[in-house]
Write an enzyme that holds these catalytic residues in place. Structure first.
Site, PDB file in Angstrom:
ATOM      1  N   GLY A  13      29.838  -0.804 -19.493  1.00 52.78           N
ATOM      2  CA  GLY A  13      28.924  -1.059 -20.608  1.00 52.78           C
ATOM      3  C   GLY A  13      28.359   0.226 -21.200  1.00 52.78           C
ATOM      4  O   GLY A  13      28.375   0.405 -22.431  1.00 52.78           O
ATOM      5  N   ASN A  87      28.803  -7.158 -13.547  1.00 52.58           N
ATOM      6  CA  ASN A  87      29.749  -7.007 -12.441  1.00 52.58           C
ATOM      7  C   ASN A  87      30.354  -8.355 -12.043  1.00 52.58           C
ATOM      8  O   ASN A  87      29.693  -9.389 -12.131  1.00 52.58           O
ATOM      9  CB  ASN A  87      29.116  -6.296 -11.237  1.00 52.58           C
ATOM     10  CG  ASN A  87      27.637  -6.585 -11.092  1.00 52.58           C
ATOM     11  OD1 ASN A  87      26.955  -6.922 -12.053  1.00 52.58           O
ATOM     12  ND2 ASN A  87      27.147  -6.489  -9.882  1.00 52.58           N
ATOM     13  N   PHE A 158      40.173  -1.088 -20.565  1.00 45.99           N
ATOM     14  CA  PHE A 158      41.221  -0.379 -19.818  1.00 45.99           C
ATOM     15  C   PHE A 158      40.822   1.047 -19.462  1.00 45.99           C
ATOM     16  O   PHE A 158      41.645   1.822 -18.982  1.00 45.99           O
ATOM     17  CB  PHE A 158      42.525  -0.363 -20.628  1.00 45.99           C
ATOM     18  CG  PHE A 158      43.150  -1.720 -20.770  1.00 45.99           C
ATOM     19  CD1 PHE A 158      43.913  -2.251 -19.737  1.00 45.99           C
ATOM     20  CD2 PHE A 158      42.955  -2.482 -21.904  1.00 45.99           C
ATOM     21  CE1 PHE A 158      44.482  -3.518 -19.847  1.00 45.99           C
ATOM     22  CE2 PHE A 158      43.518  -3.754 -22.028  1.00 45.99           C
ATOM     23  CZ  PHE A 158      44.285  -4.274 -20.991  1.00 45.99           C
ATOM     24  N   GLU A 161      37.631   5.417 -14.809  1.00 48.79           N
ATOM     25  CA  GLU A 161      36.490   6.283 -14.515  1.00 48.79           C
ATOM     26  C   GLU A 161      36.989   7.716 -14.360  1.00 48.79           C
ATOM     27  O   GLU A 161      38.085   7.952 -13.870  1.00 48.79           O
ATOM     28  CB  GLU A 161      35.782   5.809 -13.252  1.00 48.79           C
ATOM     29  CG  GLU A 161      34.971   4.560 -13.517  1.00 48.79           C
ATOM     30  CD  GLU A 161      34.333   3.992 -12.259  1.00 48.79           C
ATOM     31  OE1 GLU A 161      33.882   4.789 -11.420  1.00 48.79           O
ATOM     32  OE2 GLU A 161      34.302   2.764 -12.126  1.00 48.79           O
ATOM     33  N   CYS A 263      37.765  -1.658  -9.042  1.00 48.60           N
ATOM     34  CA  CYS A 263      38.574  -2.631  -9.779  1.00 48.60           C
ATOM     35  C   CYS A 263      39.857  -3.080  -9.092  1.00 48.60           C
ATOM     36  O   CYS A 263      40.124  -4.272  -9.006  1.00 48.60           O
ATOM     37  CB  CYS A 263      38.946  -2.064 -11.130  1.00 48.60           C
ATOM     38  SG  CYS A 263      37.520  -1.706 -12.145  1.00 48.60           S
ATOM     39  N   LYS A 266      39.800  -5.556  -6.119  1.00 45.08           N
ATOM     40  CA  LYS A 266      39.125  -6.765  -6.563  1.00 45.08           C
ATOM     41  C   LYS A 266      40.024  -7.581  -7.490  1.00 45.08           C
ATOM     42  O   LYS A 266      40.171  -8.798  -7.344  1.00 45.08           O
ATOM     43  CB  LYS A 266      37.847  -6.346  -7.302  1.00 45.08           C
ATOM     44  CG  LYS A 266      37.203  -7.399  -8.148  1.00 45.08           C
ATOM     45  CD  LYS A 266      35.864  -6.889  -8.665  1.00 45.08           C
ATOM     46  CE  LYS A 266      35.953  -6.035  -9.916  1.00 45.08           C
ATOM     47  NZ  LYS A 266      36.316  -6.786 -11.115  1.00 45.08           N
ATOM     48  N   ARG A 328      32.592   3.164  -5.013  1.00 44.77           N
ATOM     49  CA  ARG A 328      32.936   1.795  -4.663  1.00 44.77           C
ATOM     50  C   ARG A 328      34.394   1.711  -4.205  1.00 44.77           C
ATOM     51  O   ARG A 328      35.293   2.136  -4.918  1.00 44.77           O
ATOM     52  CB  ARG A 328      32.684   0.875  -5.876  1.00 44.77           C
ATOM     53  CG  ARG A 328      31.208   0.861  -6.257  1.00 44.77           C
ATOM     54  CD  ARG A 328      30.947   0.051  -7.489  1.00 44.77           C
ATOM     55  NE  ARG A 328      31.524   0.637  -8.692  1.00 44.77           N
ATOM     56  CZ  ARG A 328      31.409   0.097  -9.904  1.00 44.77           C
ATOM     57  NH1 ARG A 328      30.757  -1.037 -10.061  1.00 44.77           N
ATOM     58  NH2 ARG A 328      31.927   0.677 -10.956  1.00 44.77           N
ATOM     59  N   ARG A 433      45.204  14.253  -1.049  1.00 38.09           N
ATOM     60  CA  ARG A 433      45.383  14.095  -2.496  1.00 38.09           C
ATOM     61  C   ARG A 433      46.345  15.132  -3.076  1.00 38.09           C
ATOM     62  O   ARG A 433      46.406  15.285  -4.302  1.00 38.09           O
ATOM     63  CB  ARG A 433      44.034  14.260  -3.199  1.00 38.09           C
ATOM     64  CG  ARG A 433      43.003  13.245  -2.776  1.00 38.09           C
ATOM     65  CD  ARG A 433      43.187  11.923  -3.485  1.00 38.09           C
ATOM     66  NE  ARG A 433      42.069  11.042  -3.183  1.00 38.09           N
ATOM     67  CZ  ARG A 433      41.776   9.970  -3.911  1.00 38.09           C
ATOM     68  NH1 ARG A 433      42.511   9.633  -4.935  1.00 38.09           N
ATOM     69  NH2 ARG A 433      40.759   9.203  -3.579  1.00 38.09           N
TER      70      ARG A 433
END
Ligand code: NAI
Length: 466
Positions: A13, A87, A158, A161, A263, A266, A328, A433
């Site tokens: 948002g 959420n 889409f 982050e 995301c 989930k 998260r 990574r």
């Protein structure tokens, strides 16, 4: 003047509305949230989320045509277009627990809209929701409509982050789903006119409601599958070769210790729940991702002579990816918990994540993070084996091993010679990574494990745990 109100001032948002306000000076945008601290932060110099470029956009628009408020009902009642970006976590209890999306927040937002609306509204589903949620929301609104005309649109987001502002300024596509009726088409056009201020027309795709909802879930499932399926060989070589195929593309094919964020897991669990027949395949994607994390922990423990008990291990990076402070579902949680289970003592450094957040993440159960109601405050006796520091060199001092769990650019530029000198020997680097140049580090004396790359000759002789 068109008035937009967005319910939910979170990772989606906040940035999305800031960019709409920037690109549409003639539109008034108000972002509302029930969380007072979150709105206070949006109105301060310390925004509640870290995202490159976000500060500048907010500074330009805040107070001009961008506002943040806790007066949810007032702004909802005044708006022409209402985005709902609350959420939608995975359910933790009841029917479908661990798989289905929890639509409690969505439903209460919809009922509140029905309560306070006095004029016709376009309600835009921005959250990622199960297919046919729009239809359910439509029922709630029309059954409580008091003669008001509601048009529901699905406009899934889409953005990723860490690159949210770039993604919003220059999206690959904007998807708008709506009813095929004349009123539905009119609503689609109203929203299209907003995006058309800066997005080329050919990138704005319009569909029916279901297609838009399903496209988002399917897209996330495919992206997640690509990350978790990375296997042996030299993954960067393989991904380069595969990525050359324009139908597949080079992005998202990098090996890593596992995907994280709020995301992917989930949304896949959500797909699993709604289409059980193909569920097995997608469940495997989650399983492979979990396996990547436990395999990483096994590698660390087995390399360090099968025990990390009492050993200091430095953790570089805790956020689920670079350029965000979001933790998260970050793989770092599972890796750290795995190492703590083997009695390691951890010293954690991340440029954007606070000690309070890390301690909370490590003491929480899976999925609790998105159910603020069940959240326990961090106890004063937070996990003692964990220290959080603001300096990577301090984290590494006297450590036996160093795990890189987020691909922050600054980790490429550290003085690894200095780090090597300060560590116990043999000094191990486990690069989850593929951030560092393994060969250069080996020249300094490190024993290096890089995910998806051929094994360090030294490690080949170590017996791997199960
Ligand atoms: P978030 O948890 O950061 O923000 C949601 C906000 O909604 C919270 O601040 C919460 O206080 C507020 N809220 C909940 N119920 C409310 C109510 N009734 N009235 C007012 N405010 C309320 O969540 P985030 O990450 O922004 O995600 C939102 C949705 O967007 C989710 O469905 C997510 O799946 C989806 N999404 C997330 C992406 C990401 O990268 N984070 C990317 C694309 C979609």
């Amino acid at each position: 003047m068109v008035k937009i109100c967005c319910i939910g001032a979170g990772y989606v948002g906040g940035p999305t509305m800031a960019v709409i306000a920037l690109k549409c000076p003639s539109v008034e945008v108000v972002v509302v949230d029930i969380s007072v601290p979150r709105i206070n932060a949006w109105n301060s110099d310390h925004l509640p989320i870290y995202e490159p470029g976000l500060d500048e956009v907010v500074q330009q628009c805040r107070g001009r045509n961008l506002f943040f408020s806790t007066n949810v009902e007032k702004h909802v009642s005044e708006a022409d277009i209402i985005f709902v970006s609350v959420n939608t976590p995975t359910k933790t209890r009841g029917l479908g627990a661990g798989k289905a999306a929890d639509l409690t927040y969505w439903e209460s937002a919809a009922r509140m809209i029905a309560d306070v609306a006095k004029s016709d509204k376009i309600v835009v589903e921005k959250s990622t929701v199960p297919v046919k949620t729009a239809e359910a929301i439509e029922k709630i609104l029309t059954h409580n409509s008091k003669g008001i005309n509601y048009q529901i649109l699905s406009n899934p987001e889409f953005l990723a982050e860490g690159t949210a502002i770039q993604d919003l300024l220059n999206p690959d596509r904007v998807l708008i789903g709506g009813r095929e009726t004349p009123d539905g088409q009119k609503a689609i056009k109203a929203l299209k006119d907003v995006y058309a201020q800066w997005v080329p027309e050919e990138r704005i795709i319009t569909t029916n409601l279901w297609s838009a909802e399903l496209s988002k879930l399917a897209a996330n499932a495919f992206l997640a599958q690509r990350i978790s399926s990375a296997t042996g060989a030299d993954v960067s070589e393989v991904s380069y070769a595969i990525g050359k195929d324009s139908r597949i593309g080079p992005k998202f094919l990098n090996a890593s210790v596992g995907f994280g964020g709020s995301c992917f897991q989930k949304d896949i669990l959500n797909l699993v729940y709604i289409c059980d027949e193909v569920a097995c395949y997608w469940k495997q994607v989650i399983k492979v991702n979990d396996y990547q994390k436990s395999r990483f922990v096994n590698r660390v423990v087995s390399s360090m002579f099968n025990t990390v008990s009492g050993k200091k291990i430095a953790i570089f990076g805790f956020a689920f990816k670079k350029d965000t402070g979001d933790t998260r579902e970050t793989p770092a949680i599972d890796v750290c918990k795995g190492l703590l289970g083997d009695k390691a003592s951890l010293s954690i450094y991340d440029p954007q994540v606070t000690e309070d957040q890390i301690q909370r993440d490590l003491s929480m159960g899976k999925f609790d993070w998105d159910h603020p109601i069940h959240l326990q405050p961090v106890s004063p006796t937070s996990i003692k084996q964990v220290s959080v520091v603001w300096d990577p060199y301090q984290a590494a001092r006297d450590a036996h091993g160093l795990c890189i769990l987020t691909e922050w650019d600054e980790f490429k530029r550290l003085d690894y010679e200095k780090i090597y000198e300060s560590m116990r020997k043999p000094a191990f680097v486990f690069d989850g990574r593929n951030v560092v140049d393994a060969e250069k580090l080996r020249e300094l004396g490190f024993i290096v494990y890089s995910i998806g790359k051929p094994l360090d000759p030294w490690l080949k002789d170590m017996p791997a745990l199960a």
